[in-house]
Design a protein around this motif. Structure first.
Motif, PDB file in Angstrom:
ATOM      1  N   SER A 151       0.840  -1.200   0.000  1.00  0.00           N
ATOM      2  CA  SER A 151       0.000   0.000   0.000  1.00  0.00           C
ATOM      3  C   SER A 151       0.865   1.237   0.000  1.00  0.00           C
ATOM      4  CB  SER A 151      -0.910  -0.021   1.228  1.00  0.00           C
ATOM      5  OG  SER A 151      -1.682   1.151   1.275  1.00  0.00           O
ATOM      6  N   ARG A 208      -0.611   5.951  -4.169  1.00  0.00           N
ATOM      7  CA  ARG A 208      -1.027   4.914  -5.124  1.00  0.00           C
ATOM      8  C   ARG A 208       0.041   4.587  -6.162  1.00  0.00           C
ATOM      9  NH1 ARG A 208      -6.501   3.566  -5.091  1.00  0.00           N
ATOM     10  NH2 ARG A 208      -7.699   4.741  -3.589  1.00  0.00           N
ATOM     11  N   LYS A 209       1.298   4.738  -5.806  1.00  0.00           N
ATOM     12  CA  LYS A 209       2.364   4.339  -6.712  1.00  0.00           C
ATOM     13  C   LYS A 209       2.680   2.863  -6.513  1.00  0.00           C
ATOM     14  CE  LYS A 209       4.608   8.837  -7.262  1.00  0.00           C
ATOM     15  NZ  LYS A 209       5.889   9.579  -7.225  1.00  0.00           N
ATOM     16  N   MET A 210       3.500   2.306  -7.414  1.00  0.00           N
ATOM     17  CA  MET A 210       3.852   0.891  -7.356  1.00  0.00           C
ATOM     18  C   MET A 210       5.061   0.678  -6.462  1.00  0.00           C
ATOM     19  SD  MET A 210       3.272  -0.572 -11.228  1.00  0.00           S
ATOM     20  CE  MET A 210       4.140   0.697 -12.103  1.00  0.00           C
ATOM     21  N   ARG A 255      -2.051   2.054 -10.120  1.00  0.00           N
ATOM     22  CA  ARG A 255      -2.257   1.089  -9.031  1.00  0.00           C
ATOM     23  C   ARG A 255      -2.974  -0.147  -9.564  1.00  0.00           C
ATOM     24  NH1 ARG A 255      -0.639  -0.225  -3.811  1.00  0.00           N
ATOM     25  NH2 ARG A 255      -2.377  -0.959  -2.562  1.00  0.00           N
TER      26      ARG A 255
END
Length: 448
Positions: free
Chosen positions: A4, A8-10, A145
């Protein structure tokens, strides 16, 4: 699960899966067909390709750890050579991968024929591939995301049967079948290595995916190099082992004509149920790859547009930071390419498309090799590290040149025409740099 992140990036897992899914996309399912036309001596080409791709991967890992730049190859070429070569790199990279996405879409449909043989009809193949392209676009519009989740878990699930083939396929491996096809066309071993090393370059395209997507990856200085190296290792092991196994199960003349070689090998080994499982994995894997590559090319074009080196429309984003117009225009162009390259044979269409994509992608890799050396020089790296950096660069450049030598003259000519077209396009699109594209907005967690 993908870690998480408040913006909301990887995270590392999603970034690693992005690299893996982009590399192990269409290649692992249809490249054995292309290699079969060369012969089983092509396995030597995989060794050359692995060394070359490893060198390219190390370059991107270093650049990602020291200079994580959204846009990857485009950004490094721009910073090293200036606006025009930066534009040219993005133009070539974007075009090559846009074309490559079409090959990914045809692979998805190729394996769907295991469940719906009617899809082998050219008209239905075309319609199916168009649907796949637009579905990938819709998923990307939902945000990075979602892309991370889909590419991550599709890769994990699809890898299971592929790993089983790589490990247990040797039970059905026939050494005679393998050796009988060593050089079926009578060419020299060196010639076979050169040709297969060129085809194998397609398999390793995508090693730069984490670098290109730096703008949507959390903690890029740590996660980009790790994701690059981990993805490269996973892809290399799977490619070499599965390709060798297939060549020892299916005779070369039959393998060279197959639209779904993994399903055919499973059918010969464990029966129809095994063929269906493999086909399902292939659909899942190639579909995830298309979603991942759609993100990659959109981020490359977005970074260039924000710098004034691509049409402004490609940098425009919605409130979630997603370049919707960018994605839709790319989907329209991919649809046009699908129609223009439609062929009665999926394998024939796949080969036509990847031949062009391979040649085009050589230039960004070569520019990045020079950018890598500049970065080493700028940081005054000396001693063994400097020797290692120069060795890596020489191997990467040597592999790219080897792949170019192994290509057809016609393809090199067509690639040069596309390259020269970058000059008028640069004059049309270049403008003063705009403000950087806003980062993806933070979206509060519903539980907060």
């Amino acid at each position: 699960m993908v870690p998480s992140s408040p913006n909301r990036k990887m995270g590392l897992f999603a970034a690693t899966m992005l690299v893996t899914v982009n590399m192990v996309g269409t290649g692992i399912f249809l490249l054995p067909v292309s290699m079969a036309s060369v012969g089983t001596a092509s396995i030597l080409g995989w060794i050359v390709a692995s060394l070359g791709a490893g060198s390219i991967g190390l370059m991107f890992a270093f650049l990602g750890a020291t200079d994580p730049e959204p846009g990857g190859p485009y950004a490094y070429a721009r910073n090293t050579f200036g606006p025009y070569l930066g534009f040219q790199t993005n133009y070539v990279y974007w075009t090559a991968n846009l074309v490559g996405n079409v090959a990914v879409a045809t692979t998805v449909i190729g394996y769907c024929t295991a469940f719906a043989p009617a899809l082998k009809a050219p008209a239905l193949t075309l319609v199916g591939a168009l649907i796949v392209v637009w579905l990938a676009t819709v998923f990307n519009i939902m945000g990075p995301r979602v892309v991370g989740l889909l590419t991550g878990w599709s890769t994990v699930v699809a890898m299971v049967p592929l790993v089983l083939v790589a490990v247990f396929g040797w039970i059905w491996f026939d050494g005679k079948v393998f050796m009988d096809a060593w050089l079926p066309k009578g060419e020299t071993t060196i010639g076979a290595i050169s040709t297969s090393a060129t085809y194998a370059l397609w398999a390793f395209m995508g090693v730069e995916s984490a670098s290109v997507s730096a703008g949507v990856i959390d903690n890029p200085k740590r996660n980009i190099p790790l994701a690059t190296l981990l993805g490269l290792i996973i892809a290399t092991v799977l490619y070499v082992s599965t390709c060798t196994v297939l060549m020892g199960i299916i005779p070369a003349p039959e393998l060279a004509k197959s639209d779904d070689p993994f399903s055919e090998a499973a059918l010969r080994s464990v029966g129809q149920i095994g063929a269906w499982i493999i086909a399902g994995a292939a659909i899942l894997k190639a579909g995830g790859s298309l979603i991942g590559w759609t993100l990659t090319i959109s981020q490359s074009a977005r970074a260039a547009a924000a710098d004034g080196m691509f049409p402004r429309l490609y940098a425009r984003t919605n409130r979630m930071g997603v370049p919707v117009f960018n994605l839709v225009i790319s989907a329209i162009l991919m649809s046009v390419i699908l129609v223009a390259t439609a062929s009665p044979s999926l394998t024939e269409q796949f080969n036509i498309i990847i031949d062009v994509a391979i040649i085009l992608n050589l230039l960004p890799y070569l520019y990045c090799a020079v950018a890598f050396l500049f970065s080493v020089q700028r940081r005054k790296i000396t001693g063994r590290k400097r020797v290692g950096a120069i060795t890596v660069t020489v191997l990467a450049i040597g592999y790219c040149l080897w792949a170019l030598i192994g290509s057809e003259v016609r393809l090199a000519r067509d690639a040069m025409i596309l390259l020269f077209l970058s000059i008028p396009f640069f004059l049309i699109f270049y403008r003063e740099a705009t403000a950087p594209t806003p980062a993806v907005e933070e979206v509060p967690n519903k539980d907060e």
